[in-house]
Write a protein that holds these residues in place. Structure first.
Motif, PDB file in Angstrom:
ATOM      1  N   TRP A  73       1.238  -1.601  -0.047  1.00 40.67           N
ATOM      2  CA  TRP A  73       0.102   0.005   0.019  1.00 40.67           C
ATOM      3  C   TRP A  73       0.923   1.229   0.021  1.00 40.67           C
ATOM      4  O   TRP A  73       0.763   2.764   0.185  1.00 40.67           O
ATOM      5  CB  TRP A  73      -1.275   0.302   1.407  1.00 40.67           C
ATOM      6  N   SER A  74       2.195   1.312  -0.027  1.00 40.06           N
ATOM      7  CA  SER A  74       3.047   1.861   0.251  1.00 40.06           C
ATOM      8  C   SER A  74       3.794   2.720  -1.346  1.00 40.06           C
ATOM      9  O   SER A  74       4.791   1.461  -1.462  1.00 40.06           O
ATOM     10  CB  SER A  74       4.305   1.524   1.229  1.00 40.06           C
ATOM     11  N   LYS A  75       3.330   3.302  -2.243  1.00 34.90           N
ATOM     12  CA  LYS A  75       3.891   3.643  -3.478  1.00 34.90           C
ATOM     13  C   LYS A  75       4.999   4.084  -3.087  1.00 34.90           C
ATOM     14  O   LYS A  75       5.004   5.548  -2.758  1.00 34.90           O
ATOM     15  CB  LYS A  75       2.314   4.292  -4.030  1.00 34.90           C
ATOM     16  N   PRO A  76       5.975   4.260  -3.787  1.00 34.35           N
ATOM     17  CA  PRO A  76       7.196   4.799  -3.329  1.00 34.35           C
ATOM     18  C   PRO A  76       7.300   6.137  -4.426  1.00 34.35           C
ATOM     19  O   PRO A  76       6.043   6.035  -4.672  1.00 34.35           O
ATOM     20  CB  PRO A  76       8.339   3.758  -4.707  1.00 34.35           C
ATOM     21  N   LYS A  77       7.969   7.121  -3.709  1.00 34.04           N
ATOM     22  CA  LYS A  77       7.579   8.643  -4.936  1.00 34.04           C
ATOM     23  C   LYS A  77       7.983   8.737  -6.313  1.00 34.04           C
ATOM     24  O   LYS A  77       8.656   7.249  -6.562  1.00 34.04           O
ATOM     25  CB  LYS A  77       8.611   9.544  -4.015  1.00 34.04           C
ATOM     26  N   GLU A  78       7.302   8.923  -6.952  1.00 31.43           N
ATOM     27  CA  GLU A  78       7.266   8.771  -8.254  1.00 31.43           C
ATOM     28  C   GLU A  78       8.761   9.432  -9.298  1.00 31.43           C
ATOM     29  O   GLU A  78       8.735  11.146  -8.968  1.00 31.43           O
ATOM     30  CB  GLU A  78       6.295   9.416  -9.088  1.00 31.43           C
ATOM     31  N   PHE A  79      10.236   8.525  -9.779  1.00 33.08           N
ATOM     32  CA  PHE A  79      10.280   9.716 -10.326  1.00 33.08           C
ATOM     33  C   PHE A  79      10.542   9.764 -11.679  1.00 33.08           C
ATOM     34  O   PHE A  79      10.243   8.902 -12.543  1.00 33.08           O
ATOM     35  CB  PHE A  79      12.426   9.145  -9.592  1.00 33.08           C
ATOM     36  N   ILE A  80      10.874  11.030 -12.537  1.00 32.98           N
ATOM     37  CA  ILE A  80      10.492  10.765 -13.321  1.00 32.98           C
ATOM     38  C   ILE A  80      12.263  10.695 -14.370  1.00 32.98           C
ATOM     39  O   ILE A  80      13.679  11.974 -13.596  1.00 32.98           O
ATOM     40  CB  ILE A  80      10.427  12.329 -14.709  1.00 32.98           C
ATOM     41  N   THR A  81      12.641  10.151 -15.067  1.00 30.47           N
ATOM     42  CA  THR A  81      14.532   9.947 -15.245  1.00 30.47           C
ATOM     43  C   THR A  81      14.764   9.643 -16.882  1.00 30.47           C
ATOM     44  O   THR A  81      14.385  10.222 -17.942  1.00 30.47           O
ATOM     45  CB  THR A  81      15.008   8.368 -14.791  1.00 30.47           C
ATOM     46  N   TRP A  82      15.695  10.256 -16.539  1.00 26.79           N
ATOM     47  CA  TRP A  82      16.714   9.673 -18.422  1.00 26.79           C
ATOM     48  C   TRP A  82      15.754   8.802 -19.266  1.00 26.79           C
ATOM     49  O   TRP A  82      15.488   8.195 -20.697  1.00 26.79           O
ATOM     50  CB  TRP A  82      17.831  10.962 -18.768  1.00 26.79           C
ATOM     51  N   LEU A  83      15.399   7.848 -18.201  1.00 25.89           N
ATOM     52  CA  LEU A  83      15.242   5.807 -18.669  1.00 25.89           C
ATOM     53  C   LEU A  83      13.933   6.011 -19.511  1.00 25.89           C
ATOM     54  O   LEU A  83      13.780   5.107 -20.109  1.00 25.89           O
ATOM     55  CB  LEU A  83      15.958   4.809 -18.150  1.00 25.89           C
ATOM     56  N   ASP A  84      13.556   7.145 -18.756  1.00 27.34           N
ATOM     57  CA  ASP A  84      11.701   7.282 -18.614  1.00 27.34           C
ATOM     58  C   ASP A  84      11.460   7.857 -20.740  1.00 27.34           C
ATOM     59  O   ASP A  84      10.095   7.560 -21.523  1.00 27.34           O
ATOM     60  CB  ASP A  84      10.919   8.325 -18.347  1.00 27.34           C
ATOM     61  N   LEU A  85      12.374   8.282 -21.289  1.00 27.34           N
ATOM     62  CA  LEU A  85      12.650   8.868 -22.520  1.00 27.34           C
ATOM     63  C   LEU A  85      12.598   7.838 -23.585  1.00 27.34           C
ATOM     64  O   LEU A  85      12.126   7.529 -24.829  1.00 27.34           O
ATOM     65  CB  LEU A  85      13.800   9.022 -23.077  1.00 27.34           C
ATOM     66  N   ILE A  86      12.754   6.268 -23.113  1.00 28.40           N
ATOM     67  CA  ILE A  86      12.446   5.076 -23.466  1.00 28.40           C
ATOM     68  C   ILE A  86      11.867   3.679 -23.419  1.00 28.40           C
ATOM     69  O   ILE A  86      11.522   2.852 -23.261  1.00 28.40           O
ATOM     70  CB  ILE A  86      13.880   4.118 -23.983  1.00 28.40           C
ATOM     71  N   SER A  87      10.542   4.592 -22.444  1.00 22.55           N
ATOM     72  CA  SER A  87       9.355   4.244 -21.564  1.00 22.55           C
ATOM     73  C   SER A  87       8.555   3.189 -22.952  1.00 22.55           C
ATOM     74  O   SER A  87       8.073   3.771 -23.679  1.00 22.55           O
ATOM     75  CB  SER A  87       8.649   4.524 -20.658  1.00 22.55           C
ATOM     76  N   TRP A  88       7.712   1.996 -22.482  1.00 20.11           N
ATOM     77  CA  TRP A  88       6.640   1.775 -23.043  1.00 20.11           C
ATOM     78  C   TRP A  88       5.692   2.070 -23.390  1.00 20.11           C
ATOM     79  O   TRP A  88       5.298   2.328 -24.888  1.00 20.11           O
ATOM     80  CB  TRP A  88       6.329   0.132 -22.652  1.00 20.11           C
ATOM     81  N   ASP A  89       5.748   3.628 -22.689  1.00 19.41           N
ATOM     82  CA  ASP A  89       3.966   4.004 -22.227  1.00 19.41           C
ATOM     83  C   ASP A  89       4.866   5.830 -23.208  1.00 19.41           C
ATOM     84  O   ASP A  89       6.011   6.224 -22.194  1.00 19.41           O
ATOM     85  CB  ASP A  89       4.203   4.743 -20.960  1.00 19.41           C
ATOM     86  N   GLY A  90       4.092   5.990 -24.111  1.00 18.42           N
ATOM     87  CA  GLY A  90       4.179   7.195 -24.491  1.00 18.42           C
ATOM     88  C   GLY A  90       3.936   8.765 -24.273  1.00 18.42           C
ATOM     89  O   GLY A  90       4.811   9.200 -24.297  1.00 18.42           O
TER      90      GLY A  90
END
Length: 340
Positions: A73-90
């Motif tokens: 139930w404890s969702k970790p803090k969401e980070f936006i990183t450089w690797l998110d540039l190639i995420s499966w999610d547009g």
């Protein structure tokens, strides 16, 4: 093969450690240096492979790390990183482009941003157009140049990039600090796709004033040859893409034909001086261009034409000497015509 496997293992390990640090809630920067170090050594010419590998490993590592937490139930803090540039999610790729600020850590990460200009999601391409100049302005010019030299040499094979996207890259390379590094790389690189890189840079005027320097000092003979040809012809030619041309429609036979464009070269150089330098070049690739120009300019060169012709006839390269022999034949025909 063993070396490649070692590099793969290092990349996978760094990606997994990076993903674990995100899921655990620790600061992202803590594990970023290891990821930067391992991507520093990746060849950008094999970028498709490394991008697919890292995307897959990063996605899997994030899922596994999240699933292993007993406090579900404890969702970790969401980070936006450089690797998110190639995420499966547009949506996440677009969000990453708009959220990231500051310099790219190395040429690999800057390449991640550049390649979003060919993304399959239009909104991501739009975000890349908007953000890429800012990222480039903050990034080490050497990283920008390394990434753009590969992108410019390959973007004709990118199926989704548009002219507006290309214009963004052209605006970046026209910045003086980038242009200076690009010219230096073009001259000093002993390997890599520098001839096609040269042609694409010719879309802009950044090479014009340095064209004679490139023709004289570029390490790769094909680059020197292109520079001399551009000076002789007063123009730079580059490939825009390819289009299908039917050779026999009855049998559904055809081929992809190159589509080229050109720009007038805004510099003048003495013809005789260029001929002399190019005819003495250490590479037969350059001397062959020189011999071709001699044939084209026989009528305008006067008596010196025979001097150059004799030099080419005695050249140790057969393609060059053949052109010299052809030039001599044309000169003899012209002399006979004037005396008869």
């Amino acid at each position: 093969m063993q070396q490649l496997q070692t590099i793969e293992d290092q990349v996978i390990s760094a990606v997994q450690d990076f993903a674990n640090s995100i899921s655990s809630g620790s600061k992202v920067v803590a594990d970023m240096p290891a990821l930067i170090d391992v991507t520093d050594n990746l060849p950008l010419s094999s970028f498709d492979y490394w991008e697919r590998l890292i995307r897959s490993e990063f996605s899997s590592a994030l899922r596994e790390s999240s699933a292993s937490k007993w406090k579900v139930w404890s969702k970790p803090k969401e980070f936006i990183t450089w690797l998110d540039l190639i995420s499966w999610d547009g949506y996440r790729r677009e969000k990453a482009l708009r959220a990231l600020s500051g310099a790219a850590p190395n040429a690999f990460f800057f390449s991640l941003a550049v390649r979003r200009l060919n993304d399959w999601v239009p909104q991501v391409r739009k975000a890349a157009r908007a953000k890429l100049p800012e990222i480039a302005g903050s990034t080490d010019p050497d990283y920008v140049v390394e990434a753009l030299s590969i992108a410019l040499s390959n973007w004709n094979s990118w199926g989704r990039i548009e002219e507006g996207d290309k214009e963004v890259i052209l605006q970046i390379i026209c910045k003086e600090r980038i242009a200076k590094s690009l010219r230096s790389k073009l001259i000093s690189s002993a390997s890599g796709p520098m001839p096609s890189f040269f042609s694409q840079l010719g879309r802009t005027p950044i090479l014009d004033e340095k064209m004679e320097e490139i023709a004289s000092f570029a390490i790769q003979p094909s680059v020197r040859a292109k520079a001399y040809r551009s000076l002789f012809e007063g123009r730079i030619v580059w490939m825009v893409g390819r289009k299908w041309e039917w050779t026999d429609i009855r049998y559904c036979e055809g081929r992809l034909k190159p589509v080229v464009a050109e720009r007038k070269l805004d510099v003048k150089a003495p013809m005789l001086e260029l001929l002399k330098k190019s005819s003495e070049d250490r590479s037969s690739i350059v001397r062959r261009v020189s011999a071709e120009i001699l044939i084209r300019e026989l009528d305008s060169l006067g008596s010196v034409a025979r001097t150059f012709t004799e030099r080419f006839i005695s050249d140790k390269s057969r393609p060059v000497s053949e052109r010299g022999e052809f030039a001599l034949k044309k000169l003899d025909e012209a002399e006979r015509a004037t005396t008869s």
